[in-house]
Design a protein around this motif. Structure first.
Motif, short mmCIF file in Angstrom:
data_model
loop_
_atom_site.label_atom_id
_atom_site.label_comp_id
_atom_site.label_asym_id
_atom_site.label_seq_id
_atom_site.Cartn_x
_atom_site.Cartn_y
_atom_site.Cartn_z
N ILE A 3 0.82 -1.21 0.00
CA ILE A 3 0.00 0.00 0.00
C ILE A 3 0.86 1.26 0.00
O ILE A 3 0.48 2.29 -0.57
N ASP A 4 2.05 1.20 0.63
CA ASP A 4 2.93 2.36 0.68
C ASP A 4 3.55 2.67 -0.68
O ASP A 4 4.10 3.76 -0.88
N SER A 5 3.48 1.72 -1.59
CA SER A 5 4.06 1.93 -2.92
C SER A 5 3.18 2.81 -3.81
O SER A 5 3.63 3.29 -4.85
N ILE A 6 1.93 3.00 -3.42
CA ILE A 6 0.95 3.64 -4.28
C ILE A 6 0.80 5.12 -3.97
O ILE A 6 0.68 5.53 -2.82
N ASP A 7 0.82 5.95 -5.00
CA ASP A 7 0.45 7.36 -4.91
C ASP A 7 -1.04 7.42 -5.23
O ASP A 7 -1.44 7.32 -6.39
N ASN A 8 -1.88 7.56 -4.19
CA ASN A 8 -3.32 7.47 -4.43
C ASN A 8 -3.93 8.78 -4.91
O ASN A 8 -5.14 8.86 -5.12
N ARG A 37 -2.35 10.41 -7.69
CA ARG A 37 -2.12 10.25 -9.13
C ARG A 37 -2.43 8.84 -9.64
O ARG A 37 -2.36 8.56 -10.82
N GLN A 38 -2.75 7.93 -8.73
CA GLN A 38 -3.01 6.53 -9.07
C GLN A 38 -1.85 5.93 -9.86
O GLN A 38 -2.00 5.42 -10.97
N THR A 39 -0.66 6.04 -9.27
CA THR A 39 0.55 5.47 -9.87
C THR A 39 1.36 4.77 -8.79
O THR A 39 1.11 4.96 -7.59
N ILE A 40 2.31 3.96 -9.21
CA ILE A 40 3.23 3.33 -8.27
C ILE A 40 4.42 4.27 -8.10
O ILE A 40 5.13 4.59 -9.05
N LYS A 41 4.62 4.76 -6.86
CA LYS A 41 5.73 5.66 -6.59
C LYS A 41 7.06 4.93 -6.77
O LYS A 41 7.93 5.37 -7.50
N GLU A 42 7.18 3.82 -6.09
CA GLU A 42 8.35 2.96 -6.24
C GLU A 42 8.06 1.62 -5.54
O GLU A 42 7.27 1.56 -4.60
N THR A 43 8.69 0.58 -6.06
CA THR A 43 8.54 -0.72 -5.42
C THR A 43 9.60 -0.86 -4.33
O THR A 43 10.62 -0.17 -4.35
N LYS A 44 9.34 -1.75 -3.40
CA LYS A 44 10.32 -2.03 -2.36
C LYS A 44 11.17 -3.24 -2.79
O LYS A 44 10.63 -4.22 -3.29
N VAL A 45 12.45 -3.14 -2.60
CA VAL A 45 13.34 -4.27 -2.87
C VAL A 45 13.59 -4.98 -1.54
O VAL A 45 14.15 -4.39 -0.62
N ILE A 46 13.12 -6.22 -1.44
CA ILE A 46 13.16 -6.96 -0.19
C ILE A 46 13.89 -8.29 -0.39
O ILE A 46 13.75 -8.93 -1.43
N ARG A 47 14.66 -8.68 0.59
CA ARG A 47 15.31 -9.98 0.54
C ARG A 47 14.24 -11.07 0.63
O ARG A 47 13.32 -10.99 1.45
N SER A 72 -6.53 -1.85 -4.43
CA SER A 72 -6.53 -2.19 -3.01
C SER A 72 -7.95 -2.51 -2.54
O SER A 72 -8.88 -1.72 -2.72
N MET A 73 -8.09 -3.67 -1.91
CA MET A 73 -9.39 -4.07 -1.39
C MET A 73 -9.62 -3.54 0.03
O MET A 73 -10.73 -3.62 0.55
N VAL A 74 -8.58 -2.98 0.64
CA VAL A 74 -8.69 -2.37 1.96
C VAL A 74 -8.98 -0.88 1.78
O VAL A 74 -8.25 -0.18 1.09
N ARG A 75 -10.08 -0.42 2.35
CA ARG A 75 -10.51 0.97 2.20
C ARG A 75 -10.44 1.41 0.74
O ARG A 75 -9.69 2.33 0.39
N PRO A 76 -11.20 0.79 -0.13
CA PRO A 76 -11.11 1.13 -1.56
C PRO A 76 -11.41 2.59 -1.87
O PRO A 76 -10.96 3.12 -2.89
N TYR A 77 -12.14 3.27 -0.97
CA TYR A 77 -12.44 4.68 -1.19
C TYR A 77 -11.19 5.56 -1.18
O TYR A 77 -11.20 6.69 -1.68
N LEU A 78 -10.07 5.04 -0.64
CA LEU A 78 -8.81 5.80 -0.66
C LEU A 78 -8.14 5.76 -2.02
O LEU A 78 -7.16 6.47 -2.25
#
Length: 473
Positions: free
Chosen positions: A333-338, A340-350, A370-376
């Motif tokens: 959810i933190d990857s999304i700019d809600n 502009r409805q774009t992906i700000k950046e992905t997280k690189v995780i081990r 996102s199915m959590v709080r779709p109104y956001l």
């Protein structure tokens, strides 16, 4: 035009003595400071205020060698403690939703130096009302807040009777305009000072009364203070008008985009071509199991070559995967700019540290919803392969009858977002589920018309985006 920067520039010019012309006939600020000292001594002798613990009284005007910046010849630098009655902390008693008198708290002090009375707490403690009642032109200082806003100030103009809470400090000036002090304490010089002297704790910063007392204030002659206030009032009024116009235009742009999408998904944005293969035929050819309807029973009629189709028949079934390799790109959810409805950046995780929710397979062209709080409106188009999304998303992977770009515009439309909101369940994190999207009826145009719609949306959005950029410049 950046109205915040313009506002800051006007305040900075004011406290440097560059906003209004100097008048050599004005009484020098050094004389004003001597009168302030005399008045302060009178108040101390009468027992109305206490003498500061700092030093013995002195009759000469102090001269400071290391001053923050140069000021005009008839101005003077002094410490805040030299020009005020006292610094007084507010009440520590807990306030309530009802009571005899309003209690101003740090949330009532805005970030532009004003008081917001829309969300008040109250007190009925008579001792507190006697001890902490505010007088007209008292300046309130927010001593504890986030790092960015600790030290914000506002002037009490006696809009309604009020006391103040413990996270605020009351500043009562002597023969210095509180409006001028508020100008100083909203300048970039002052904000830098706050940043340098604050102490930091968990999620909070603090500036106590002792540090505040040492703040250096550039003091102009009394008459020039009045001129500065009048000029600032004129400029702020103009800046506010510009800002309000910008906000109105930004709201209009947002509404225009919403209207464009609404027209697009109901067949009103581009003309129909009767030679296009009907959407129903394309759908049947690609997905033999698809249920097709020409009317969903409650929405507007669709054009002749369009049809309604459930999500389960236009999106590929979602795939569950687990991360492989040393690292992977993760969309949460933190990857999304809600906005502009774009992906700000992905997280690189081990991969060894992969969250348990990291299991939604995505590919370029998919839309995550996102199915959590779709109104956001945490919705975005995936622009690259080899990403894994959180299970909090429904991954809309369009089948061949659905153009990827049309899919994206469809999913951010009010028809889809507002329509799916009605299925939310839960109190803390209201959510919809996979079945809600699977069974939702989506308007489906012929594929050729989808392409024309996408081209028209992008043309119109480009124009609106250029206007938006001009507003933000």
């Amino acid at each position: 035009m950046d109205t915040k920067k313009l506002r800051q520039k006007i305040l900075d010019l004011a406290i440097h003595g560059k906003l209004v012309p100097q008048d050599p006939n004005d009484e020098p600020a050094s004389v004003l400071l001597e009168r302030i000292k005399a008045e302060k001594e009178r108040l101390i002798k009468e027992g109305k205020i206490k003498r500061s613990k700092k030093s013995a009284k002195t009759s000469d005007t102090p001269h400071y060698e290391n001053v923050p910046f140069e000021i005009p010849e008839n101005w003077v630098w002094c410490k805040l403690e030299d020009i005020i009655c006292e610094l007084k902390y507010g009440t520590s008693e807990k306030s309530s939703s009802v009571g005899k008198i309003a209690v101003l708290r740090m949330g009532n002090i805005t970030n532009i130096g004003t008081i917001d009375y829309s969300n008040l707490a109250y007190s009925s403690n008579d001792e507190d009302i006697k001890q902490y009642s505010l007088k007209k032109d008292d300046l309130l200082f927010n001593r504890t807040n986030s790092s960015d806003w600790v030290g914000k100030t506002a002037i009490y103009k006696e809009e309604q009777p009020a006391i103040y809470a413990g996270y605020l400090i009351r500043i009562r000036s002597i023969l210095i305009s509180p409006d001028y002090l508020n100008i100083v304490m909203n300048s970039s010089y002052y904000r830098n000072w706050c940043y340098n002297v604050k102490t930091d704790a968990v999620n909070q910063s603090n500036i106590n009364a002792q540090k505040l007392s040492q703040l250096m204030i550039p003091v102009p002659p009394s008459r020039e203070q009045d001129k500065i206030i009048a000029e600032i009032t004129k400029w702020i009024s103009l800046i506010d008008a510009i800002r309000n116009s910008k906000e109105d235009l930004q709201a209009t742009i947002k509404q225009a985009k919403s209207k464009i999408l609404d027209l697009a998904i109901h067949g009103k944005l581009v003309p129909q071509d009767p030679t296009d293969e009907p959407a129903s035929e394309l759908l049947k050819r690609i997905n033999l199991k698809a249920e097709i309807t020409c009317d969903n029973g409650h929405s507007r009629k669709l054009p002749q070559n369009w049809c309604w189709a459930k999500g389960m028949f236009i999106f590929s079934p979602m795939k569950s995967v687990r991360p492989t390799g040393e690292t992977f790109q993760y969309i949460d959810i933190d990857s999304i700019d809600n906005v502009r409805q774009t992906i700000k950046e992905t997280k690189v995780i081990r991969s060894s540290n992969a969250p348990s929710r990291a299991s939604r397979y995505t590919q370029k062209g998919d839309v995550v919803f996102s199915m959590v709080r779709p109104y956001l409106r945490n919705i975005a188009k995936v622009c690259f392969n080899d990403c894994i999304a959180s299970t909090g998303f429904y991954v809309c992977s369009p089948l061949d009858m659905l153009h990827p770009e049309f899919c994206y515009y469809l999913m951010i439309s009010d028809y889809v977002v507002n329509g799916l909101n009605q299925f939310m369940k839960g109190d803390n994190s209201p959510s919809i589920n996979k079945g809600d999207i699977d069974n939702w009826l989506f308007p489906l145009p012929p594929f050729a018309e989808q392409q024309r719609i996408v081209a028209k949306i992008e043309e119109l959005f480009s124009t609106l985006d250029n206007i938006q950029k001009a507003l933000e410049a």
